[in-house]
Enzyme design. Structure first.
Site, short mmCIF file in Angstrom:
data_model
loop_
_atom_site.label_atom_id
_atom_site.label_comp_id
_atom_site.label_asym_id
_atom_site.label_seq_id
_atom_site.Cartn_x
_atom_site.Cartn_y
_atom_site.Cartn_z
N CYS A 43 25.11 36.16 -19.17
CA CYS A 43 26.22 35.19 -19.15
C CYS A 43 27.59 35.86 -19.00
O CYS A 43 28.60 35.18 -18.85
CB CYS A 43 26.19 34.33 -20.41
SG CYS A 43 24.71 33.29 -20.46
N HIS A 46 33.29 31.83 -21.58
CA HIS A 46 31.92 31.43 -21.20
C HIS A 46 31.53 30.24 -22.07
O HIS A 46 31.71 30.24 -23.28
CB HIS A 46 30.97 32.60 -21.43
CG HIS A 46 29.53 32.18 -21.45
ND1 HIS A 46 28.98 31.45 -20.42
CD2 HIS A 46 28.54 32.35 -22.38
CE1 HIS A 46 27.71 31.19 -20.72
NE2 HIS A 46 27.43 31.72 -21.89
N ASN A 50 25.51 24.87 -20.85
CA ASN A 50 25.74 26.30 -20.65
C ASN A 50 25.09 26.67 -19.32
O ASN A 50 23.87 26.62 -19.20
CB ASN A 50 25.10 27.07 -21.83
CG ASN A 50 25.21 28.57 -21.70
OD1 ASN A 50 25.45 29.11 -20.61
ND2 ASN A 50 25.00 29.27 -22.80
O1 UT7 Z 1 24.96 31.91 -23.28
C1 UT7 Z 1 24.44 33.04 -23.93
C2 UT7 Z 1 24.84 33.04 -25.35
N1 UT7 Z 1 24.17 31.98 -26.05
C3 UT7 Z 1 24.76 31.41 -27.08
O2 UT7 Z 1 25.88 31.74 -27.37
C4 UT7 Z 1 23.98 30.44 -27.96
C5 UT7 Z 1 24.26 30.75 -29.40
N2 UT7 Z 1 23.54 29.96 -30.35
C6 UT7 Z 1 23.72 28.63 -30.52
O3 UT7 Z 1 24.48 28.02 -29.83
C7 UT7 Z 1 23.01 27.96 -31.66
O4 UT7 Z 1 22.40 28.93 -32.48
C8 UT7 Z 1 21.95 26.92 -31.21
C9 UT7 Z 1 22.63 25.74 -30.56
C10 UT7 Z 1 20.98 27.60 -30.24
C11 UT7 Z 1 21.18 26.41 -32.42
O5 UT7 Z 1 22.08 25.85 -33.37
P1 UT7 Z 1 22.00 26.26 -34.90
O6 UT7 Z 1 23.04 25.50 -35.58
O7 UT7 Z 1 22.09 27.77 -34.95
O8 UT7 Z 1 20.59 25.72 -35.32
P2 UT7 Z 1 19.33 26.51 -35.90
O9 UT7 Z 1 18.61 27.22 -34.80
O10 UT7 Z 1 19.70 27.30 -37.11
O11 UT7 Z 1 18.46 25.30 -36.39
C12 UT7 Z 1 18.89 24.46 -37.48
C13 UT7 Z 1 17.85 23.37 -37.64
C14 UT7 Z 1 16.43 23.90 -37.72
O12 UT7 Z 1 15.71 23.06 -38.62
P3 UT7 Z 1 15.46 23.54 -40.14
O13 UT7 Z 1 14.72 24.84 -40.03
O14 UT7 Z 1 16.82 23.69 -40.74
O15 UT7 Z 1 14.65 22.42 -40.71
C15 UT7 Z 1 15.91 23.72 -36.32
O16 UT7 Z 1 14.51 23.58 -36.29
O17 UT7 Z 1 17.89 22.50 -36.50
C16 UT7 Z 1 16.59 22.43 -35.93
N3 UT7 Z 1 16.74 22.30 -34.48
C17 UT7 Z 1 16.89 21.11 -33.89
N4 UT7 Z 1 16.94 19.86 -34.37
C18 UT7 Z 1 17.11 18.86 -33.49
C19 UT7 Z 1 16.77 23.27 -33.53
N5 UT7 Z 1 16.94 22.73 -32.32
C20 UT7 Z 1 17.02 21.39 -32.52
C21 UT7 Z 1 17.20 20.30 -31.64
N6 UT7 Z 1 17.24 19.06 -32.17
N7 UT7 Z 1 17.33 20.45 -30.31
#
Ligand code: UT7
Length: 349
Positions: free
Chosen positions: A120, A262, A292
């Site tokens: 990216c 980005h 993204n």
């Molecule tokens: O472009 C290259 C660089 N990439 C980035 O910069 C991406 C960086 N990361 C992010 O943007 C975030 O980490 C994500 C958007 C990928 C994820 O968001 P998060 O706030 O970090 O969520 P998480 O992975 O910690 O998940 C929190 C909860 C989990 O449930 P529990 O374990 O708390 O019960 C996940 O299973 O949200 C759940 N979850 C979802 N729920 C509904 C994960 N994806 C989803 C979803 N819908 N799509």
């Protein structure tokens, strides 16, 4: 008054053409919720994304790159370029590079053509590469295209990644010019840290997996990201890179009219802006409409902001990116007078 451009042996690279292109097919958060355990509210509040554009079956990264490249050349007022750089994580094939076929389809057979891979951060790495080609006299006009089709590597049933990424291409034309001109591309910061290569990966398809001779698993064939760790690195590295670039140019953050990061996640963009002490209104955010889009995200955001007349000639821009590798980078530049392109309107909700 310090200059936005370091003294260099050759001409400066000046941006003179800009355009974006996204495939017509729209996938909303509600569309995703019909096949994934997710909902519009979760996606909007965690990422800021409302919808994304996805390629049709058979459409490849080069198809998007050609559309964006053609429009950028047109906006520059000339169809010519003597170098074509495509920056992508989703090339049409592992071999050959995507740039030569893009160049030929744009009527630029004979031009230098190669791909840049920095995930990216690719667009910022590509800008520095283009500036180098111009400074050394290798090229007078460079077409730089950031293009990615993440939908081809993300598992459609992976709810964490399928909601984030969209497909698209953004392109700029850079010409040889003067360091003080509007559009001149200025100080850079580029960096990497391979100790964290496993945070963003497609494990299979390269020499590591192929030489082992084992059949790749479903997971290994698809994009994997350790989102939370990536998030933390993204905020820290983007803020540090932006600061380094400002210091190199002798500029303060309040001299920046628009921060064009980005488009990873709206929360990341706002955290970086807050860390830098930059009002959030100066942060250009376009990911609500396209998600993204990897290496395409900065030129797509730029093209959209120019089309909306939010960025005006002479405005000072700070571009900052972060991606797999890990890689990061920033570039300071001023905005030239550009023709607004029609395509970004199609990317608005
Ligand atoms: O472009 C290259 C660089 N990439 C980035 O910069 C991406 C960086 N990361 C992010 O943007 C975030 O980490 C994500 C958007 C990928 C994820 O968001 P998060 O706030 O970090 O969520 P998480 O992975 O910690 O998940 C929190 C909860 C989990 O449930 P529990 O374990 O708390 O019960 C996940 O299973 O949200 C759940 N979850 C979802 N729920 C509904 C994960 N994806 C989803 C979803 N819908 N799509």
């Amino acid at each position: 008054m310090p200059s936005d451009n370091p003294s260099r042996p050759g001409p400066a690279a000046v941006l003179c053409g800009l355009a974006g292109w996204v495939p017509p097919r729209v996938v909303t958060n509600d569309d995703l919720a019909t096949r994934l355990d997710t909902d519009d509210r979760w996606i909007r509040t965690r990422t800021g994304i409302r919808r994304r554009h996805i390629v049709e079956a058979g459409q490849a990264t080069s198809d998007l790159a050609v559309e964006a490249g053609r429009r950028a050349l047109r906006s520059s007022g000339s169809e010519s370029a003597d170098a074509v750089i495509v920056t992508t994580t989703t090339p049409d094939r592992p071999c050959p590079a995507t740039a030569p076929v893009v160049a030929t389809r744009l009527g630029l057979t004979g031009a230098a053509a190669f791909d840049v891979g920095a995930v990216c951060t690719g667009f910022v790495y590509g800008l520095a590469t283009a500036a180098g080609l111009i400074a050394t006299g290798v090229a007078r006009r460079v077409l730089l295209i950031g293009a990615d089709t993440y939908s081809t590597i993300v598992d459609p049933l992976d709810r964490t990644n399928a909601i984030i990424f969209g497909d698209g291409a953004g392109a700029v034309v850079l010409r040889a010019g003067e360091a003080g001109e509007p559009g001149a591309v200025g100080h850079f910061d580029l960096g990497s840290d391979g100790a964290h290569e496993d945070l963003i990966t497609v494990a299979a398809g390269g020499s590591r997996q192929r030489s082992a001779g084992s059949e790749p698993t479903h997971a290994e064939r698809h994009f994997a990201m350790r989102g939370k760790e990536v998030y933390r690195h993204a905020v820290t590295r983007m803020a540090a890179s932006a600061r380094t670039t400002l210091e190199r140019a002798g500029r303060k953050i309040d001299e920046i009219d628009h921060f064009v990061p980005h488009q990873a996640n709206l929360r990341i963009l706002h955290s970086v802006a807050d860390d830098l002490g930059l009002p959030r209104e100066r942060c250009v955010a376009h990911l609500d409409a396209v998600g993204n889009t990897g290496a395409a995200s900065i030129p797509l955001a730029l093209a959209d902001a120019v089309a909306q007349e939010r960025i005006r000639p002479g405005d000072r821009l700070l571009l900052t990116a972060f991606g797999g590798g890990l890689t990061w980078g920033s570039c300071l530049m001023t905005s030239p007078s550009l023709t607004a392109q029609p395509q970004p309107e199609r990317t608005r909700p």
